[in-house]
Enzyme design. Structure first.
Site, short mmCIF file in Angstrom:
data_model
loop_
_atom_site.label_atom_id
_atom_site.label_comp_id
_atom_site.label_asym_id
_atom_site.label_seq_id
_atom_site.Cartn_x
_atom_site.Cartn_y
_atom_site.Cartn_z
N ASP A 179 0.85 -1.19 0.00
CA ASP A 179 0.00 0.00 0.00
C ASP A 179 0.89 1.24 0.00
O ASP A 179 2.11 1.15 0.15
CB ASP A 179 -0.89 -0.05 1.26
CG ASP A 179 -2.03 0.95 1.23
OD1 ASP A 179 -2.28 1.57 0.18
OD2 ASP A 179 -2.69 1.10 2.28
N ASP A 196 -9.33 3.73 -1.43
CA ASP A 196 -10.05 4.13 -0.22
C ASP A 196 -11.36 4.80 -0.57
O ASP A 196 -11.50 6.03 -0.53
CB ASP A 196 -9.17 5.05 0.62
CG ASP A 196 -7.91 4.34 1.09
OD1 ASP A 196 -7.87 3.10 1.05
OD2 ASP A 196 -6.95 5.04 1.47
N ASP A 214 -81.19 -12.16 -17.91
CA ASP A 214 -80.58 -13.16 -17.02
C ASP A 214 -81.01 -14.55 -17.50
O ASP A 214 -81.86 -14.71 -18.39
CB ASP A 214 -81.06 -12.88 -15.60
CG ASP A 214 -80.26 -13.63 -14.53
OD1 ASP A 214 -79.22 -14.22 -14.86
OD2 ASP A 214 -80.70 -13.61 -13.36
N GLU A 257 -78.39 -18.85 -20.46
CA GLU A 257 -77.33 -19.78 -20.86
C GLU A 257 -77.79 -20.79 -21.93
O GLU A 257 -76.92 -21.23 -22.68
CB GLU A 257 -76.78 -20.52 -19.65
CG GLU A 257 -76.01 -19.65 -18.69
CD GLU A 257 -76.87 -18.69 -17.90
OE1 GLU A 257 -76.41 -17.57 -17.62
OE2 GLU A 257 -78.01 -19.06 -17.60
N ASP A 286 -73.49 -14.71 -10.02
CA ASP A 286 -73.99 -14.89 -8.65
C ASP A 286 -72.85 -15.29 -7.73
O ASP A 286 -72.69 -16.46 -7.34
CB ASP A 286 -75.09 -15.93 -8.63
CG ASP A 286 -76.29 -15.52 -9.47
OD1 ASP A 286 -76.41 -14.31 -9.76
OD2 ASP A 286 -77.09 -16.38 -9.84
#
Length: 1624
Positions: free
Chosen positions: A445, A544, A1281, A1284, A1388
């Protein structure tokens, strides 16, 4: 200044390439005459004096090409013979060189003033092509040099004609124009980005212990020329202080204050090749010992060895992989080299043994500076004394007196490592110390060289070395600041010249010392100061740094630069050296630091410990650190192999993306990500408080390391979700990475078996290599393995069969573990794919499969682990091809009663650039086809270049492949086994483009994205409340697929027969339908929103609802009388709750008869009139079933007269097919204590079902509605309603369906509520006959699923005609295109918490009502707020009111209305509905854009942020259009919501504040009175002051909410009309 007549580098470089061209031509001519020339002599030209006055020539020069003539603050510009033109930008040179300044090679007089004096009068130029890829040219003061040529270039790379050469004794300057701005390198500095900013940036280069010009000296840069990858590097071999200026031309200017101009230019076809060429010159990197690749811990000032051991022990205890422990200077006695503190570190000589016991290593530090003081007890400091005896020190300018400075131990001298005496002393001292304190490697260093005094303890003399004529912009702008006097003497010369070589010379000396001590063991060196060539011996850390978020970012450019410089063993101090590191910062730094080549956590004196264990055994930091260090250790064989490649070929280890993907300009500036070699992409989190990173995915196939899932993206930026414990880690397809089972040290991990990770590329190939040796020896005894794909074999030997630990086919990743490999052997690794379970397609989807049944269908039966695997088909096909059609002969499918169709026709229609159709049918039979009209272009797209797709036909097995052209993605590939086409069973399978599939319905789905793990979804319309895998009211055979590239497509099967679809993980989907044909439509997007737009172009845009229908609505099944409705209306008005629509369910009817008013509701017409006068609207319900048991019921009588009811086929009976629904017999009292079936049998009337396909039925229906409106009660909308169609008996009254029983119980029964239930359960007999509008007779079997669709348009037409206004129709049963006429509610549902989030999924899918607007085409969707069945509880209903306020269709249908609770509930409901009403202008605009453009209204986040894969799975939040984000509370007791904030600027709706986060999950406070709403920056939302109905709110002024984007802009749109008019 006198005349100049000399060889000028400026002009030489101007004509250099011209000369090369001449030489090349000459060589060609000489070659033609069989002569050979190898070199040419070039003599210097000489200067002559002149007294002419120099007049600068200053033409107009581009600002970007000005070269600064006045870099200091000295003489005036004109006195230097330069041009003066000031600007309003100070960073641009105001004083710049003239065009006639400098040197010339002409023998003429040319005067130009000196810049700094000391001009060199005689110069020589030397140029040499040292290899095919390396050119050296040198300008210096010697004469008569040779140059050689063997190169010709196509364009200029380094053009010095832009500015003059300056060559003085202490000032040398050269400028060169460069071919691009892609410049990398130059150092050592902290660069905030890897690619240099060329906007007048100056970088000083001079080694210093400082934060400007840093520790190393690297006048080398790499320049990427273009997308071809062609690159070159430039290295100036000069160690004097200098600065390098980059300017926008682009150009580079060098200014150095000594030496010569000795340039090397390296040429490469790629950036990586340039680095290899540079390292061929300076030296390839050392290969570090294997253990040095492990994780390392250090800190400055542990205080004592006992504290060091505590650190070691606590990290051992938590199992952190951890190989190396350091001690910094605090281990020394008074910080003196070659000593240790015998009090605090008394056991240091045994410390290495302590570490070795657990397989760990010890590294200590040495600094160059040597104390002059005595040791403790006033004893001699022998190292200093011996060095003095050997004259080992740097001296003052007299060459004798040691220069005295000050460093850590106090007063010091400085070893002169350029002196052999010093080298000998250093080696001997180190050897002596090693004998005293054992260790494994050395850290050096402070070798810049650092000095705490300025120059020396005497200061520095005033001379031209310490104070040169020009000082580069170095630290403090003083040459000797924090270092030695420049006139100090070393063996290699004045410190002025060799200062930046101090660290390099120390490295050379230390290498000799390490060789002496460690002999044949490799060891390791780590240096702070460096110079080109240091990498041959040492690694480096970035110095550093500090514990802040900038330094974690800037470490990556630093590492990448040292990869260029030839030091691949590089890293930053993890968690930062200075300052205390926060847990978040350290956690993120440990994650990325696990992938630094040199991975060390190191911090400074006085700061909190930051080793992983210091944060606690249960900390996220520790767990995350351990996780990623384990991954590092797993991959160390790969990392070690990269270091071997660096050592032998010069390849980089840590690699910028541009080195691999140089043709992609998007990679050129990427420096927040990096690669390990070619194959591992690291994407860390580098900012605080975020868990989403804007990351670039290069153009390759990538696999997430942790999940091994293939990434959907490539060649694009994405928002990568990386929560607190994650970083991005991806393996590149085509890689074979060697691995090893990890352990807590490499000592232990190297004892474990090795393995391979094999990741296939786009071509299903992979390759890799492994270097392996003992990891420690200098003399390498190595194993080098090259991997390709198929079984593990020793070359020349027998194959050794190995079992694969795990292989993921859909991910294309294989893990091969348990390999035993011997050094000295060469191996080939190959592998082959095994058929996996999820590649099988189910040949017997019915129940009770066995081997005999399976094989009877020609399929394979396999049993494994006592469980039956899904069998794989083995079908053979005979294929004939003619000019117009493809005919197939298919084998039997093994289903009696459904004869095979032997000949099929295939037609592919290219409707448009983004839509195609492929249709497969029986050309010999008039089979049923869906009568739903679609809108396709009148003419096909005949220009193939305009199509986004291409279509291929495969032969065996037959299949159709649709490929997206721009990505090559197969978005449809039905060349799968099992294609079947019979009369009552059709099956086709296709591979999907990815696992991200959305759609199909109507069923309740637990997530928005489908789970592909063998789930089957039935589609057959039924009166079935929502439930998991229960087929419900509508049929939508449509899905949207998201491809891995983030492109989207949609696929519709236009087939209305009963069907199911099965997903499997391949990924694939199998369709099975009971009739009709295969008629597929595909739209190509490429964005999800464009898929919606294209699909609604096909099926019809959604209806624009009346403005009032966007208001809040109330309904319930079970009002006893009209007084209950009146009381509710009164209470709602008194509470001030916004409320626009009131409903009446079937209780308003007498005995549930359509069009007949119940006496209990006799005042309802008057109440409705009053409510309408006060701004309210009213909707009532109609069911399709009409009672036939009345003595006088006009609706039935007129219907029978018009023959509108469904009957049996005439050859069976001419009777109506009777069912039973709600209507009761006349004159009965229903005993509700009886069970349901008994009630139906005793009390329900026979009902007939209108056949709405017939024009006569539409006319009858219209008349009945009109009569009710005119004679009974007004209304504004209709609710249909039970369509189906639903029946309370099975098939027909009595349960006996006439005709072919196979229609009721077909050969294959799709998965429904119960798979064994016959088709007629709770509906009509399948053999019932219906008649299409064109008169064609069809079976209910074929059209059952479109009964609701047929019911919708006649209802819509009647509503508009009767009321004269737009109104709204709400229908229960739907099919694609129903949305052109109606909205939908989700049926529902139940009053339970799970229904809240499932309602969002349902709305998405009916946004798939727009998304079945993708199929249905309706954006007007919502769930029954607070649930339909069961009793709602307070908190759930309150949260549902908040959520429901943002349903497009906002209706409470339970009886638990907002005024039925308490005042708090009322207040919260009022507040949230006021927000809705405030934003209705925005919502209405979205509805209009949906109606006109096909945009979605309720929008999944992925529609807006499809490039952010984190959004692909989100289903608990949604958007209104692009700009309003809704994040509701959906869980009981929740007071916080975890919501995802997409990558945009967002403002809190309630506070109008920028929330300041993006691209991450956020924990949002959500008290009971709050719903989280956020407005997206960049958008303008229209609004209006709310009132209690839209009738009044529409009278208020309008306003705008303007939310600015990051760029300070916003935009929006606004649609406004009367809200109910019927217009086009």
């Amino acid at each position: 200044m006198g005349k100049r007549r000399f060889s000028s580098l400026e002009v030489i470089l101007m004509v250099l390439f011209a000369l090369m061209f001449v030489v090349a031509i000459t060589l060609i001519i000489l070659f033609a005459t069989t002569e050979t020339v190898s070199c040419f002599k070039h003599s210097s030209l000489f200067l002559a004096e002149t007294t002419e006055v120099f007049v600068p020539q200053c033409p107009v020069i581009e600002i970007s090409e000005r070269v600064d003539c006045f870099p200091d603050s000295g003489q005036k510009c004109e006195e230097r013979g330069c041009c003066w033109k000031p600007l309003d930008e100070r960073n641009v040179p105001w004083c710049f060189f003239s065009t006639n300044h400098g040197y010339t090679m002409e023998s003429v007089e040319m005067a130009s003033p000196s810049l700094f004096g000391g001009d060199i009068q005689d110069l020589s130029f030397h140029a040499e092509m040292q290899s095919n890829n390396r050119l050296q040219f040198k300008v210096h003061t010697e004469r008569h040099h040779f140059f050689h040529f063997s190169l010709s270039l196509k364009h200029l790379l380094f053009d010095t004609t832009m500015a003059p050469l300056v060559f003085a004794d202490q000032y040398l300057q050269l400028s060169a124009r460069l071919p691009s701005h892609n410049i990398y390198g130059l150092g050592e500095h902290v660069h905030t980005q890897y690619r240099h900013n060329t906007n007048w940036k100056t970088w000083p280069i001079f080694t210093r212990d400082g934060m400007h010009n840093l520790y190393g000296h690297y006048p080398f840069f790499l320049c990427l020329e273009e997308e071809s990858g062609k690159s070159f590097g430039v290295f100036l071999m000069n160690s004097n202080a200098m600065e390098v200026i980059l300017q926008p031309a682009p150009a580079v200017t060098y200014r150095t204050i000594g030496g010569v101009l000795d340039f090397y230019i390296f040429f490469g076809d790629t950036p990586e090749q340039v680095v290899q060429e540079f390292l061929e010159l300076t030296g390839r990197p050392v290969i570090p010992p294997y253990w040095s690749l492990g994780f390392q811990l250090s800190r400055w000032d542990y205080g004592s060895l006992s504290e060091v051991k505590k650190t070691v022990e606590r990290n051992r205890a938590v199992g952190i992989p951890y190989d190396v422990q350091y001690t910094d200077i605090d281990y020394m006695e008074d910080k003196k080299d070659f000593t240790y503190d015998k009090v605090k570190f008394s056991e240091l000589p045994q410390f290495a043994d302590y570490l070795h016991e657990k397989g760990q290593k010890y590294i200590l530090i040495l600094d160059p500076a040597i104390a002059t003081s005595k040791r403790v007890g006033n004893t001699a400091y022998d190292s200093y004394d011996r060095g003095t005896e050997k004259n080992a020190w740097v001296t003052e300018s007299d060459g004798k007196t040691p220069l005295i400075g000050e460093v850590w131990p106090g007063e010091t001298v400085f070893p002169d490592y350029t002196s052999q005496n010093c080298i000998d002393w250093w080696v001997e001292e180190y050897e002596l110390f090693y004998k005293e304190v054992k260790h494994d490697a050395l850290w050096i260093d402070m070798n810049e060289v650092a000095n705490f005094k300025k120059g020396s303890n005497k200061g520095c003399a005033d001379n031209n070395l310490n104070y040169p004529p020009y000082t580069p912009r170095i630290l403090d702008e003083v040459m000797y600041s924090k270092t030695l006097c420049m006139d100090a003497k070393q063996a290699w010369g004045n410190h002025y010249d060799v200062h930046s070589l101090y660290g390099y010379s120390m490295v050379l000396a230390t290498e000799k010392a390490l060789q002496r001590v460690f002999g044949e063991n490799r060891t390791m060196m780590l240096t702070r100061s460096s110079f080109p060539g240091v990498g041959k011996y040492s690694g480096h850390w970035l110095g550093d740094n500090a514990a802040n978020w900038n330094d974690i970012k800037w470490a990556i450019p630093g590492m990448l630069e040292f990869g260029l410089f030839g030091i691949p063993y590089i890293g930053a101090d993890i968690c930062g050296f200075f300052d205390d590191s926060s847990e978040e910062l350290c956690r993120r730094w440990m994650q990325v630091g696990a992938f630094y080549p040199f991975s060390r956590n190191h911090n400074a004196q006085g700061y909190k410990p930051q080793d992983p264990a210091a944060y606690g055994p249960d900390s996220t930091l520790l767990k995350s650190s351990k996780h990623y260090l384990m991954i590092r250790y797993t991959l160390l064989p790969y990392l070690y192999t990269l270091f071997y490649k660096a050592h032998t070929t010069g390849e980089t280890v840590v690699r910028p993306l541009l080195h691999e993907f140089y043709s992609d300009s998007a990679t050129w500036a990427v420096d927040r990500q990096f690669l390990w070699g070619k194959h591992l992409l690291i994407t860390p989190v580098l900012d605080p408080g975020v868990d989403t990173v804007r990351a670039y995915v290069p153009d390759a196939l990538w696999y997430d390391y942790e999940t091994m899932e293939r990434m959907a993206d490539r060649k694009t930026h994405i928002n990568m979700y990386l929560p607190a414990d994650k970083l991005g880690l991806h393996i590149r397809g085509g890689a074979i990475l060697p691995t090893q089972t990890p352990d807590v040290t490499t000592t232990y991990s190297r004892r474990h078996p090795m393995g391979l990770i094999v990741a296939l590329d786009d071509n299903n190939q992979a390759a890799g290599e492994l270097f392996w040796d003992d990891g420690d020896s200098r003399g390498i005894v190595a194993l080098l393995i090259f991997f390709s794909y198929l079984c593990l074999c020793k070359c020349g030997g027998e194959c050794e069969k190995r079992s694969v630990s795990s292989y993921y086919h859909s991910l294309q990743v294989l893990f091969l573990n348990g390999l035993s490999l011997n050094l000295g052997e060469t191996y080939l690794v190959e592998w082959e794919l095994m058929v996996e379970d999820y590649q099988r397609f189910d040949c017997y989807p019915e129940e009770h499969a066995d081997e005999a049944k399976c094989k009877a269908r020609g399929c394979i039966w396999k049993v494994r682990n006592d469980a039956i695997d899904l069998p794989m088909y083995l079908y053979t096909l005979t294929i004939y091809l003619n000019a117009t059609a493809l005919f197939l002969l298919l084998p039997t499918h093994g289903r009696p009663g459904s004869p095979d169709i032997d000949t099929l026709r295939v037609e592919i229609r290219y409707h448009s650039s983004d839509m195609l159709q492929f249709k497969i049918w029986d050309p010999a039979t008039d089979r049923y086809e869906v009568p739903v009209p679609l809108s396709v272009p009148a003419a096909p797209e005949t220009d193939e270049n305009k199509r986004l797709y291409k279509v291929l036909i495969t032969n065996n097995p037959f299949g159709i492949q649709v490929i997206r052209k721009n990505t090559g993605t197969k978005i449809w590939d039905s060349s799968m086994p099992g294609f079947t086409f019979s009369d009552m069973f059709i099956q086709v399978s296709t591979q999907l483009s990815s696992e991200f599939v959305y759609g199909f319905g109507e069923t309740e789905h637990p997530t928005y994205k489908h789970d592909l793990n063998y789930h089957t979804w039935g589609m057959f319309s039924k009166d079935q409340p929502p439930g998991y895998k229960m087929n419900c009211y509508g049929v939508h055979p449509f899905y949207m697929g998201l491809e891995n590239t983030a492109d989207a497509h949609g696929v519709l099967l236009l087939n209305s027969n009963a069907m199911d679809v099965t997903f499997q993980p391949t990924p694939a989907v199998t369709y099975r339908t009971l009739g009709g044909i295969l008629d597929f439509y595909m739209v190509l997007g490429p964005t999800p929103e464009m898929v919606v737009q294209e699909y609604t172009t096909l099926i019809g845009r959604p209806v624009l609802p009346a403005y009032w229908s966007l208001g809040f609505q109330l309904c319930r099944y079970g009002y006893a009388n009209d007084k209950e409705i009146e009381d509710l209306y009164r209470d709602m008005r008194a509470a001030g709750i916004p409320y626009d629509v009131q409903y009446a369910d079937i209780d308003y009817m007498e005995r549930q008869l359509d069009f007949v008013l119940n006496p209990e509701f006799k005042n309802l017409p008057h109440l409705v009139d009053r409510m309408r006068e006060e701004g309210m609207r009213f909707i009532f319900i109609l069911d399709p079933a009409i009672s036939g048991n009345e003595t006088h019921y006009p609706a039935f009588v007129r219907g029978k007269e018009a023959d509108v009811f469904i009957k049996w086929p005439k050859h069976l009976s001419d009777e109506i097919v009777w069912g039973k629904v709600w209507p009761d017999y006349p004159n009965v009292t229903v005993d509700e204590s009886l069970d349901w079936d008994t009630q139906v049998e005793l009390y329900r009337a026979y009902t007939a079902f209108p056949d709405f396909f017939r024009a006569t039925t539409a006319t009858w229906w219209h008349q009945e509605i009109q009569d009710f409106y005119e004679n009974t009660m007004k209304f504004d909308g209709l609710w249909i309603d039970m369509n189906e169609p639903a029946s309370f008996v099975h098939g027909t009254v009595g349960g006996k369906c006439l005709g072919d029983q196979l229609l009721e119980n077909p050969p294959y029964m799709p998965r429904k509520t119960k798979k064994t239930i016959l088709l007629f359960i709770k509906t009509l007999c399948m053999n019932s006959e219906q008649i299409l509008s064109d008169g064609k007779k069809v079976r209910h079997y074929d059209v059952h699923n479109i009964y609701g669709w047929s019911h919708t348009k006649p209802t819509y037409d009647a509503l508009l005609n009767v009321t004269g206004k737009r109104g709204i129709v709400v229908t229960r049963s739907t099919y694609p295109s129903s949305g052109k006429w109606a909205g939908h509610w989700l049926g529902d549902n139940f009053a339970s918490w799970d229904q809240l989030y499932k309602s969002i999924i349902g709305i998405y899918k009916h946004t798939l009502n727009m998304f079945f607007g993708i199929t249905l085409g309706s954006h007007f969707t919502g769930a029954d707020i607070c649930g339909f069945f069961n009793t709602a509880e307070y908190e759930m209903c309150l949260r549902w009111m908040q959520l429901g306020a943002f349903y497009p269709y906002s209706r409470n249908h339970n009886g638990k209305d907002p005024v039925s609770w308490n005042s708090t509930f009322t207040e919260v409901s009022r507040d949230v509905l006021n927000i809705r009403y405030t934003l209705l202008p925005y919502l209405y605009t979205l509805m209009f854009e949906s109606h006109t453009k096909g945009n979605t209204v309720i929008r999944p986040l992925l529609h807006e942020f499809v490039n952010d894969k984190a959004t692909w799975d989100i289903y608990k939040q949604f958007l209104w259009g692009p700009a309003l984000l809704i994040s509701p509370a959906l869980d009981k007791g929740a007071r916080h919501v975890d919501g995802y904030i997409p990558n945009a600027r967002w403002y809190d709706f309630h506070t109008a504040k920028d929330i300041g986060v993006r691209g991450q999950m956020v924990n949002m406070p959500t008290p009971m009175d709050h719903i989280n709403l956020h407005i997206r920056g960049g958008y303008i939302l229209p609004w209006q002051k709310p009132e209690n109905t839209t009738h009044y709110s529409r009278r208020n002024p309008l306003g705008l909410i303007v939310a600015l984007s990051d760029s300070g802009t916003a935009q929006g749109s606004f649609f406004w009309d009367d809200g109910e008019g019927i217009g086009k």
